[in-house]
Design a protein around this motif. Structure first.
Motif, short mmCIF file in Angstrom:
data_model
loop_
_atom_site.label_atom_id
_atom_site.label_comp_id
_atom_site.label_asym_id
_atom_site.label_seq_id
_atom_site.Cartn_x
_atom_site.Cartn_y
_atom_site.Cartn_z
N ASN A 126 6.11 -80.18 14.48
CA ASN A 126 7.07 -79.92 13.41
C ASN A 126 8.35 -80.74 13.57
N PHE B 102 3.39 -86.76 9.73
CA PHE B 102 2.02 -87.25 9.52
C PHE B 102 1.84 -87.86 8.13
N PHE C 296 -1.59 -89.00 6.09
CA PHE C 296 -3.05 -89.01 6.24
C PHE C 296 -3.70 -89.93 5.22
N GLN D 48 -6.26 -89.11 3.35
CA GLN D 48 -6.54 -88.35 2.12
C GLN D 48 -5.30 -87.62 1.63
N ASN E 175 -3.65 -85.27 1.97
CA ASN E 175 -3.54 -83.90 2.46
C ASN E 175 -2.31 -83.16 1.95
N LEU E 176 -2.07 -83.29 0.65
CA LEU E 176 -1.04 -82.45 0.03
C LEU E 176 -1.69 -81.12 -0.32
N LEU E 177 -0.90 -80.05 -0.34
CA LEU E 177 -1.46 -78.74 -0.70
C LEU E 177 -1.57 -78.66 -2.21
N LYS F 220 -2.07 -76.45 -4.50
CA LYS F 220 -1.49 -75.41 -5.36
C LYS F 220 0.02 -75.53 -5.46
N LEU F 221 0.62 -76.32 -4.58
CA LEU F 221 2.08 -76.43 -4.58
C LEU F 221 2.51 -77.66 -5.36
N PRO G 230 7.25 -78.75 5.82
CA PRO G 230 7.66 -78.91 7.23
C PRO G 230 9.02 -78.28 7.51
N MET H 263 10.23 -75.68 5.98
CA MET H 263 10.06 -74.24 5.96
C MET H 263 9.66 -73.76 7.36
N TYR H 264 8.71 -74.47 7.97
CA TYR H 264 8.28 -74.07 9.32
C TYR H 264 9.36 -74.35 10.35
N ARG I 292 7.01 -86.34 2.69
CA ARG I 292 6.82 -85.15 3.51
C ARG I 292 6.94 -85.49 5.00
#
Lengths: 398, 245
Positions: free
Chosen positions: B85, B90, B92, B94, B96-98, B100-101, B110, B112-113, B157
């Protein structure tokens, strides 16, 4: 990352798949709803019973003399003595004699009418007011007069409200109506408390088959002392009969307690059955959460790569399960209230009994607590699975 | 000053049935703060293992990996998560976005965590997205964007937490050559701005865009040096192993 954000995340995930979430909740909805309605029904029945008993008087005791052969018996004088000796506990006594033979007024029969032989104190004991004429008096009993006091229902239905001085027949014997009791029930229906005839117990005993008095009604000074009163009378009667099976003393409050505990027992058993559906609902949630973890393996991998600790992933899934379950609980509570009012209407119309299905706050809180708890319990396993996923494998998962 | 990334004799061994796969075979290397390094190799060369270890997604079987002077091998899973974190960004293949967001929310993850407040998160995520030229797409869902735009979002990100290392795993693999070049230019710009960038690729033409190339073969480093030297892009097989020794 704050807990509140986990809640928001959970809500948005639930909202994102509305149909699935709803179907997942359904088990919980039905379970919670069932618990609320059943407990509400039990509650309503209890209130109904209590009201009915209160009408009969919870301060009354009933003594039934069964007797022991023909050798020993107890006279009404002896019974009056028992009451007089225990004036601190017992207030009034009245022999009660049920009379056979139907009531005939003019040419019509009043078949649902109850006919009892009682003493002059009975009306005071039962809180009956005399609306017209007079109540029974000592001379009526001493002289075994053929007089009677009738309930308001008979007065209105058969005598147009002017029954005093009129006559009615019980079996083959003609009685003169000397008084009318004031109205006791709201509806004044046939067969209700207002549909009654009271005659002097001495007269009733003469016309009954046995000719003896087998039943007494007593009132106690203090309702809470009912148990003590029961044992006082039992002791006195044991001195007479020397046999415990020769008499039976029961108090209304004791009977009410018995009835209440029976209702409670039934409610507990039914609630337990309803609670099974909560467990089934919980397993449904666990199942869907497991599927959801598998579906979201990639998401979990991404979140872990971006720095989500195991407990965040864990919290996210547990909260999602708990929120799903708790939402189901809330819906169940809503549905429970709706069904309760529907049930009240149906019972009132179908059974003509005024049972109000009243959900208790306790039952609602318990149902909600259990549903949220089930969510946490059954959400734990899938959440653990999600938290322990290896980020490399999870990232590669498609 | 010690190196930002340091591999000391790192080995990673997998057991597949009876056979032993040495995905990393005594790799030693150092990457300094501010470098732009490409780790190149064919599939099976161990570059993915290398990237997983650098990215703290995996720990070495033996040897030591120091990230910013900290021994990663000794950390538990939660500590690794924290290092990922704070220290790593990272990118990637692909994206690798979420799904639904929204793009903005994706970039916020990142932070948030990391426990950054909601308001500050929003600001910083917006800034990062402006930097990659997506200021007008904040509320879009990833699937509403083109591949290049999604990759730029994932660069945002990676940047947003101001990590020590930006780790790009085949960032151009899913893109056409034009948008691929755009993404590489963006990485070069990040490098020029002082960031440490580690690029993992199998493609020599991408790798030469970096400053330095580390070439892996069968879990070993076969070349480590200037990206523009002629031997950097020649496979060791042709060159001959003795030639390198």
């Amino acid at each position: 990352m704050k807990l509140w954000e986990s809640f928001q995340l959970a809500l948005s995930n639930i909202w994102a798949s509305k149909m699935r979430s709803f179907l997942t909740m359904l088990g919980i909805v039905i379970g919670v709803c069932a618990v609320i309605v059943i407990v509400g029904l039990g509650n309503g029945m209890q209130t109904y019973m209590e009201d009915s008993f209160a009408e009969m008087g919870t301060n009354t005791l009933t003594v039934n003399i069964i007797g022991r052969g023909s050798s020993r018996s107890v006279s009404e004088e002896q019974m009056y003595e028992i009451v007089a000796e225990n004036g601190d506990y017992l207030e009034y006594i009245s022999p009660t004699v049920s009379m056979s033979g139907s009531v005939k007024i003019g040419s019509s029969y009043a078949s649902a009418t109850s006919v009892s032989g009682v003493s002059e104190d009975y009306f005071a004991m039962k809180d009956y007011g005399v609306a017209q004429g007079r109540g029974l008096q000592y001379v009526d009993i001493a002289d075994r007069k053929k007089v009677c006091v009738i309930g308001q229902y008979l007065n209105q239905a058969y005598f147009g409200g002017n029954a005093v001085g009129e006559k009615l027949k019980i079996g083959e014997n003609q009685f003169t109506i000397v008084g009318v009791l004031s109205q006791k029930t709201d509806t004044m229906e046939e067969g209700s408390t207002d549909d009654c005839v009271f005659v002097p117990y001495s007269t009733a005993a003469r016309f009954s088959f046995t000719g003896t008095i087998n039943s007494y009604t007593l009132t106690v000074v203090d309702e809470t002392q009912a148990e003590t009163c029961v044992s006082i009378i039992e002791d006195a009667l044991y001195d007479v009969f020397e046999d415990e099976d020769a008499y039976m003393v029961s108090s209304m409050s004791e009977m009410l307690d018995t009835m209440n505990s029976m209702i409670n027992m039934v409610v507990y058993i039914l609630s337990a059955i309803a609670a099974i559906s909560l467990v089934v609902g919980g397993i449904g949630i666990m199942n869907i959460m497991l599927v959801s973890v598998t579906e979201r393996t990639k998401e979990i991998g991404i979140r872990k790569a971006l720095g989500a600790k195991e407990r965040y992933i864990m919290t996210q899934f547990v909260i999602e399960a708990a929120v799903t379950s708790a939402l189901g609980g809330v819906m169940g509570i809503g549905l429970g209230y709706v069904l309760s009012s529907v049930a009240t209407t149906v019972i009132t119309v179908m059974l003509e009994a005024a049972i109000t299905v009243t959900p208790t706050v306790g039952a609602v809180a318990l149902a909600f607590g259990i549903s949220a708890g089930i969510g946490i319990l059954f959400g734990y396993l899938p959440a653990k699975k999600a938290a322990l996923l290896n980020p490399i494998d999870a990232l590669r998962y498609d | 000053m010690s190196a930002l990334i340091e591999f000391q004799d790192v080995c990673k061994t997998y057991y597949m049935g009876d056979s032993v796969v040495r995905a990393a075979d005594h790799i030693s290397m150092q990457i300094q703060q501010g470098e732009f390094v490409a780790i190149v190799g064919q599939s099976g060369s161990g570059k993915s293992t290398c990237m997983n270890i650098i990215g703290c997604l995996d720990v070495p079987t033996s040897g030591t990996y120091l990230l910013g002077g900290q021994d990663v091998g000794a950390m538990d899973r939660d500590q690794l998560a924290e290092v990922r974190n704070r220290m790593l960004g990272f990118i990637f293949q692909q994206y690798n976005l979420l799904p639904k967001l929204s793009i903005l929310e994706n970039v916020e993850v990142p932070l948030m965590y990391a426990g950054v407040s909601k308001k500050e998160r929003r600001e910083r995520a917006k800034l990062a997205l402006e930097l990659v030229g997506l200021a007008d797409k904040l509320e879009h869902k990833p699937n509403e964007l083109s591949g290049g735009q999604q990759q730029r979002a994932s660069i945002a990100r990676a940047l947003v937490g101001e990590p020590a290392v930006i780790l790009a795993d085949e960032p151009t693999g899913a893109l056409d050559s034009h948008t691929g070049r755009e993404v590489i230019r963006m990485l070069q710009k990040l490098h020029a701005a002082g960031n440490t960038v580690v690029l993992i690729t199998h493609d020599n033409s991408i790798a030469v865009q970096a400053e330095r190339i580390i070439r892996l073969e069968d879990g070993r480093v076969v070349y480590d040096g200037d990206a523009h030297a002629p031997e950097a892009v020649v496979t060791a097989g042709l060159f001959g192993k003795e030639g390198l020794a």
